[in-house]
Design an enzyme around this catalytic site. Structure first.
Site, PDB file in Angstrom:
ATOM      1  N   SER A 154       0.857  -1.177   0.000  1.00  0.00           N
ATOM      2  CA  SER A 154       0.000   0.000   0.000  1.00  0.00           C
ATOM      3  C   SER A 154       0.898   1.233   0.000  1.00  0.00           C
ATOM      4  O   SER A 154       1.697   1.423   0.921  1.00  0.00           O
ATOM      5  CB  SER A 154      -0.883  -0.038   1.253  1.00  0.00           C
ATOM      6  OG  SER A 154      -1.678   1.115   1.346  1.00  0.00           O
ATOM      7  N   LYS A 161      -0.951  -0.898  -4.465  1.00  0.00           N
ATOM      8  CA  LYS A 161      -2.173  -0.157  -4.123  1.00  0.00           C
ATOM      9  C   LYS A 161      -1.772   1.289  -3.882  1.00  0.00           C
ATOM     10  O   LYS A 161      -0.902   1.570  -3.055  1.00  0.00           O
ATOM     11  CB  LYS A 161      -2.797  -0.787  -2.874  1.00  0.00           C
ATOM     12  CG  LYS A 161      -3.774   0.101  -2.098  1.00  0.00           C
ATOM     13  CD  LYS A 161      -4.533  -0.718  -1.067  1.00  0.00           C
ATOM     14  CE  LYS A 161      -4.733   0.027   0.246  1.00  0.00           C
ATOM     15  NZ  LYS A 161      -5.422  -0.794   1.260  1.00  0.00           N
ATOM     16  N   LEU A 162      -2.418   2.187  -4.608  1.00  0.00           N
ATOM     17  CA  LEU A 162      -2.159   3.618  -4.416  1.00  0.00           C
ATOM     18  C   LEU A 162      -3.248   4.216  -3.547  1.00  0.00           C
ATOM     19  O   LEU A 162      -4.436   4.042  -3.823  1.00  0.00           O
ATOM     20  CB  LEU A 162      -2.148   4.342  -5.769  1.00  0.00           C
ATOM     21  CG  LEU A 162      -1.153   3.867  -6.827  1.00  0.00           C
ATOM     22  CD1 LEU A 162      -1.267   4.760  -8.065  1.00  0.00           C
ATOM     23  CD2 LEU A 162       0.274   3.880  -6.291  1.00  0.00           C
ATOM     24  N   LYS A 163      -2.837   4.949  -2.535  1.00  0.00           N
ATOM     25  CA  LYS A 163      -3.804   5.727  -1.769  1.00  0.00           C
ATOM     26  C   LYS A 163      -4.205   6.929  -2.619  1.00  0.00           C
ATOM     27  O   LYS A 163      -3.324   7.573  -3.232  1.00  0.00           O
ATOM     28  CB  LYS A 163      -3.155   6.199  -0.454  1.00  0.00           C
ATOM     29  CG  LYS A 163      -2.947   5.068   0.544  1.00  0.00           C
ATOM     30  CD  LYS A 163      -4.270   4.545   1.064  1.00  0.00           C
ATOM     31  CE  LYS A 163      -4.074   3.610   2.252  1.00  0.00           C
ATOM     32  NZ  LYS A 163      -5.363   3.146   2.807  1.00  0.00           N
ATOM     33  N   ASP A 223      -7.097   3.035  -3.151  1.00  0.00           N
ATOM     34  CA  ASP A 223      -7.851   3.065  -1.887  1.00  0.00           C
ATOM     35  C   ASP A 223      -8.112   4.518  -1.501  1.00  0.00           C
ATOM     36  O   ASP A 223      -7.172   5.293  -1.301  1.00  0.00           O
ATOM     37  CB  ASP A 223      -7.042   2.371  -0.781  1.00  0.00           C
ATOM     38  CG  ASP A 223      -7.807   2.257   0.534  1.00  0.00           C
ATOM     39  OD1 ASP A 223      -8.981   2.689   0.601  1.00  0.00           O
ATOM     40  OD2 ASP A 223      -7.221   1.727   1.507  1.00  0.00           O
ATOM     41  N   ASN A 249     -10.222   5.504   1.170  1.00  0.00           N
ATOM     42  CA  ASN A 249     -10.557   5.714   2.585  1.00  0.00           C
ATOM     43  C   ASN A 249     -11.681   6.740   2.761  1.00  0.00           C
ATOM     44  O   ASN A 249     -11.549   7.692   3.532  1.00  0.00           O
ATOM     45  CB  ASN A 249      -9.323   6.123   3.398  1.00  0.00           C
ATOM     46  CG  ASN A 249      -8.337   4.980   3.576  1.00  0.00           C
ATOM     47  OD1 ASN A 249      -7.255   5.003   2.989  1.00  0.00           O
ATOM     48  ND2 ASN A 249      -8.702   3.975   4.345  1.00  0.00           N
ATOM     49  N   GLU A 306     -11.038   0.827  -3.631  1.00  0.00           N
ATOM     50  CA  GLU A 306     -11.378   0.456  -2.256  1.00  0.00           C
ATOM     51  C   GLU A 306     -12.016   1.643  -1.536  1.00  0.00           C
ATOM     52  O   GLU A 306     -11.474   2.754  -1.551  1.00  0.00           O
ATOM     53  CB  GLU A 306     -10.080   0.014  -1.557  1.00  0.00           C
ATOM     54  CG  GLU A 306     -10.223  -0.418  -0.113  1.00  0.00           C
ATOM     55  CD  GLU A 306      -8.868  -0.866   0.464  1.00  0.00           C
ATOM     56  OE1 GLU A 306      -7.918  -1.119  -0.312  1.00  0.00           O
ATOM     57  OE2 GLU A 306      -8.764  -0.950   1.702  1.00  0.00           O
ATOM     58  N   ASP A 360     -13.829  -1.730   2.535  1.00  0.00           N
ATOM     59  CA  ASP A 360     -12.964  -1.908   3.699  1.00  0.00           C
ATOM     60  C   ASP A 360     -13.763  -1.426   4.912  1.00  0.00           C
ATOM     61  O   ASP A 360     -14.459  -2.210   5.577  1.00  0.00           O
ATOM     62  CB  ASP A 360     -11.667  -1.106   3.466  1.00  0.00           C
ATOM     63  CG  ASP A 360     -10.731  -1.041   4.677  1.00  0.00           C
ATOM     64  OD1 ASP A 360     -11.115  -1.477   5.769  1.00  0.00           O
ATOM     65  OD2 ASP A 360      -9.596  -0.512   4.540  1.00  0.00           O
ATOM     66  N   LYS A 400     -10.135  -7.155   7.306  1.00  0.00           N
ATOM     67  CA  LYS A 400      -9.172  -6.810   8.357  1.00  0.00           C
ATOM     68  C   LYS A 400      -9.712  -7.392   9.655  1.00  0.00           C
ATOM     69  O   LYS A 400     -10.759  -6.937  10.143  1.00  0.00           O
ATOM     70  CB  LYS A 400      -9.053  -5.298   8.518  1.00  0.00           C
ATOM     71  CG  LYS A 400      -8.201  -4.615   7.479  1.00  0.00           C
ATOM     72  CD  LYS A 400      -8.082  -3.128   7.769  1.00  0.00           C
ATOM     73  CE  LYS A 400      -7.502  -2.411   6.565  1.00  0.00           C
ATOM     74  NZ  LYS A 400      -7.664  -0.956   6.673  1.00  0.00           N
ATOM     75  N   GLY A 412      -4.491  -4.466   6.090  1.00  0.00           N
ATOM     76  CA  GLY A 412      -3.581  -4.306   7.220  1.00  0.00           C
ATOM     77  C   GLY A 412      -3.754  -2.948   7.864  1.00  0.00           C
ATOM     78  O   GLY A 412      -4.430  -2.061   7.326  1.00  0.00           O
TER      79      GLY A 412
END
Ligand code: OSB
Ligand code: MG
Length: 376
Positions: free
Chosen positions: A136, A162-164, A190, A192, A215, A240, A264, A292
């Site tokens: 990540s 995985k790119l934020k 992702d 968030n 995500e 997530d 998770k 994670g």
């Protein structure tokens, strides 16, 4: 098992590189680990909560308080013989607080499995002895800085990136990474929860880049929005934050709110619930992967066992220890030549805590055992 001692130990472990997400930047891994002594055997677990309630509503000091005042007394009230699989039902009257429940159940499970000489992998039903590792990658100050970081991870052998992302850092970095490494790179993003359904047309601009998934684009309580978004974009939607239980997973799948799930264990209250999510998803043909929380070795070890279950068909965020830390509190997990991390085989979580390193990163140790010793 008879619980003889329970304590929380706050750790602060420097990260090798700051980790920026849409909700903040971490420079250190702040966590606490629980150590239980039961029937003369030690059990260990790491709390998934962060210092501040930005990823989820839970946070470390809150989790400690709930453990001390609510969860531990309920478990001790079970009497002298506590089995780990009874922790969830004993603590079920307490709403939420999954990360606090997770750390307690996992520490007890570790002790119990050690008593029976069984590994987490064997207990959970792992079918592989190693798992492919993704990484990540945090939000960076510039695209060249991002490409440098991704270069390094691919050189080390990570099999999936995985790119934020967040508004202002999405299409451009994705395009740059796709152009540099080509169509074969397994790539996902992702958010968030950083977008709303009003951003659907913007998120559809990610469609040409053939991502494995996006995500958690929308707020955690917006299952309906995710279902609508999934109809409007081609990239598969993965959840997530929204998935806190097997029941949530069943609902999200039924609504079409996701076609992939990031599991998770800490977010869902423990490994037993995590396995139920795996089972529900598998029965519905929905792939899962293991997420994670930048765990140290104590939390990473059982995550690797979970990631070896048959429904975990996508690479997880279960990276090697040196992606996070120069020194870990357990022997380091390393990538092999195929970009995989081994599943521990020893009893319980299967890794030993290194006492000197643990001491070096310890901020405080506090007993969770009631004054006068445990009841029962
Ligand atoms: O959303 O998956 C997330 C880290 C902290 C909090 C939330 C998330 C993450 C990660 C890193 O993406 C996963 C890892 O490498 O442990
Ligand atoms: Mg995530």
């Amino acid at each position: 098992m008879r619980i003889e001692h329970l304590e929380v130990r706050y750790l602060q472990i420097p990260l090798v590189t700051p980790f920026r997400t849409s909700f903040g930047t971490a420079y250190d891994k702040d966590t606490f680990v629980v150590r239980v002594v039961a029937d003369g055997v030690e059990g260990w677990a790491e709390c998934g909560a962060e210092a501040d309630p930005l990823y989820s509503s839970e946070f470390l000091r809150g989790a400690e308080m709930v453990l001390r005042e609510q969860l531990v007394p309920r478990v001790l009230a079970l009497g002298g013989d506590v089995a780990a699989h009874r922790v969830a039902s004993a603590t079920a009257p307490v709403k939420g607080h999954h990360m606090a429940k997770h750390v307690l159940e996992t520490a007890l499970l570790d002790a119990e499995l050690k008593l029976h000489d069984v590994s987490f992998g064997t207990y959970l039903g792992a079918e592989r002895d190693r798992v492919p590792a993704g990484v990540s990658v945090g939000i960076m100050d510039s695209v060249p800085a991002l490409l440098d970081a991704v270069d390094g991870y691919l050189e080390q052998g990570y099999v999936r990136i995985k790119l934020k992302i967040e508004p202002g850092w999405d299409v451009e970095p994705v395009r740059a990474v796709r152009e540099r490494y080509g169509d074969d790179l397994l790539l996902q993003v992702d958010a968030n929860t950083a977008y709303t359904l009003a951003d659907a047309r913007h998120l559809a601009r990610l469609d040409p880049f053939d991502l494995l998934l996006v995500e958690q684009p929308l707020p955690e309580d917006d299952l309906r929005g995710h279902a609508e978004l999934a109809r409007r974009i081609a990239t598969p939607v993965c959840l997530d934050e929204s998935i806190t239980s097997a029941s949530d997973a069943a609902t999200a799948i039924a609504l079409g709110a996701c076609s992939i799930i990031n599991v998770k264990p800490s977010r869902v209250g423990g490994y037993l619930e995590a396995r139920r999510i795996h089972d529900v998803a598998r029965a519905n043909g929905v792939p899962v992967w293991c997420g994670g929380m930048l765990e140290c070795g104590i939390g990473r070890a059982p995550n690797l066992a979970l990631a070896a279950l048959p429904g975990f068909t996508l690479p997880g965020d279960t990276s090697a220890s040196d992606r996070y830390f120069a020194t870990d509190v357990t022997p380091a997990f390393e990538l092999d030549d195929d970009g995989c991390v081994p599943v521990p085989t020893g009893p319980g979580i299967g890794v030993d805590v290194l006492p000197d390193v643990l001491e070096e990163f310890t901020v405080s140790v506090e007993s969770l055992t009631l004054r006068g010793g445990p009841r029962g």
